[in-house]
Enzyme design. Structure first.
Site, short mmCIF file in Angstrom:
data_model
loop_
_atom_site.label_atom_id
_atom_site.label_comp_id
_atom_site.label_asym_id
_atom_site.label_seq_id
_atom_site.Cartn_x
_atom_site.Cartn_y
_atom_site.Cartn_z
N ASP A 27 -11.55 5.90 23.47
CA ASP A 27 -11.49 7.37 23.33
C ASP A 27 -12.59 7.84 22.38
OD1 ASP A 27 -10.56 9.92 23.77
OD2 ASP A 27 -8.85 9.75 22.40
N ASN A 75 -7.20 11.83 34.09
CA ASN A 75 -8.65 12.13 34.00
C ASN A 75 -9.20 12.45 35.38
OD1 ASN A 75 -9.32 9.34 31.72
ND2 ASN A 75 -8.75 11.43 31.21
C1 FPP Z 1 -12.37 9.13 26.72
O1 FPP Z 1 -13.26 9.86 25.93
C2 FPP Z 1 -13.11 8.33 27.64
C3 FPP Z 1 -13.06 8.45 28.99
C4 FPP Z 1 -12.21 9.42 29.70
C5 FPP Z 1 -13.88 7.62 29.86
C6 FPP Z 1 -14.19 6.26 29.34
C7 FPP Z 1 -15.51 5.87 29.86
C8 FPP Z 1 -16.39 5.08 29.26
C9 FPP Z 1 -16.10 4.37 28.01
C10 FPP Z 1 -17.76 4.89 29.78
C11 FPP Z 1 -17.84 4.39 31.16
C12 FPP Z 1 -17.13 3.14 31.38
C13 FPP Z 1 -17.58 2.17 32.17
C14 FPP Z 1 -16.77 0.97 32.38
C15 FPP Z 1 -18.88 2.24 32.82
P1 FPP Z 1 -13.20 11.42 25.99
O2 FPP Z 1 -14.35 11.89 26.82
O3 FPP Z 1 -11.87 11.89 26.40
O4 FPP Z 1 -13.49 11.76 24.49
P2 FPP Z 1 -12.94 13.00 23.68
O5 FPP Z 1 -11.46 12.84 23.55
O6 FPP Z 1 -13.64 12.88 22.38
O7 FPP Z 1 -13.34 14.24 24.44
#
Ligand code: FPP
Length: 254
Positions: A27, A75
């Site tokens: 996250d 998501n």
């Molecule tokens: C949460 O951060 C993360 C996600 C919804 C996506 C996770 C993806 C990755 C780590 C990169 C891609 C992965 C691969 C395997 C290529 P958020 O965007 O919700 O963060 P926030 O809560 O700060 O907005």
């Protein structure tokens, strides 16, 4: 810019005794980007680099099972379409580019979740890497994609209902193992340690069945900055826990 706080120097991670399966809620990509005046997608791109670094670190350390929450069912339907499309394109690129990382580290790659809903070209690359790495016998890396713990249990319940309806299973024989056998990856062991980055104290529908007796470690670091230091802290913290599984620490406590 990545890993400013991560201390990604050459460093061998020590896996504490009893830690077989590590699961991570990655996250903070969006907050990492926002705090630098960048687009959220830039945070995801940096986050993909962290996936590569942490996967390598864990494989080299001899961890058996690593499961990463890359995209939840929530998501997939609730994020703006352009962000989901960016994540799918990033995933496809990751799977192609990191083929050598997976193979060189003897990693078995698998996915968990409703990937059948993904575009065909993304599915194709995921399946290709899964098949290519299927005989590797080092760490198993699972990416949870379009995954939800409740959906997984609901899907298992549907299978059970069908087996009962069609006479393959008697109602009185349904027990915990019956459910376990119908999860997305029945042979995946329970989670020993669940790590969440970026400070939130919730499990967000991740591996609800498998974390029943898992230990939880939360750190404030945003996922793009997550590195050796945080992992070492998580390992040390896990090593200090007394896991009781509902029993007593020592029989003498009785
Ligand atoms: C949460 O951060 C993360 C996600 C919804 C996506 C996770 C993806 C990755 C780590 C990169 C891609 C992965 C691969 C395997 C290529 P958020 O965007 O919700 O963060 P926030 O809560 O700060 O907005």
């Amino acid at each position: 810019m990545t890993g400013e706080n991560a201390d990604n120097s050459n460093h061998v991670l020590e896996i504490p005794e009893g830690l077989r399966h590590l699961a991570i809620i990655m996250d903070g990509n969006g907050r990492w980007a926002n705090s630098r005046g960048l687009r959220r997608t830039r945070g995801h791109k940096e986050g993909a680099g962290t996936v590569r670094r942490i996967t390598t670190l864990c494989a080299e350390a001899g961890l058996e099972e690593l499961t990463l929450y890359a995209l939840s069912v929530e998501n997939y339907v609730k994020r703006p379409r352009h962000e989901v499309e960016f994540l799918l394109a990033l995933l496809k690129r990751f799977v192609i580019r990191e083929r050598a990382t997976i193979m060189d580290n003897n990693i078995q790659f698998r996915t968990l979740g409703r990937t059948e809903e993904f575009p065909r070209s993304v599915r194709h690359e995921l399946e290709k890497l899964r098949d290519l790495s299927s005989t590797n016998d080092g760490m198993t890396l699972r990416l949870a994609l379009n995954y939800g713990g409740r959906s997984e249990i609901a899907d298992a319940a549907k299978c059970i209902a069908l087996d009962v309806k069609e006479g393959r299973l008697a109602v009185e024989d349904v027990d915990e193992q019956t459910i376990q056998d119908r999860l997305y990856d029945p042979l995946m062991p329970d989670v020993d340690l669940l790590v969440r980055t970026a400070g939130e104290l919730r499990v967000s529908n991740f591996l609800l069945w498998q974390i029943s007796y898992g230990e939880i470690f939360v750190c404030d670091t945003y996922w793009p900055d997550f590195g050796n230091k945080d992992m070492t802290q998580a390992m040390l913290n896990y090593g200090s826990r007394n896991r009781k599984f509902g029993g007593l620490v020592r029989p003498v406590d009785a």
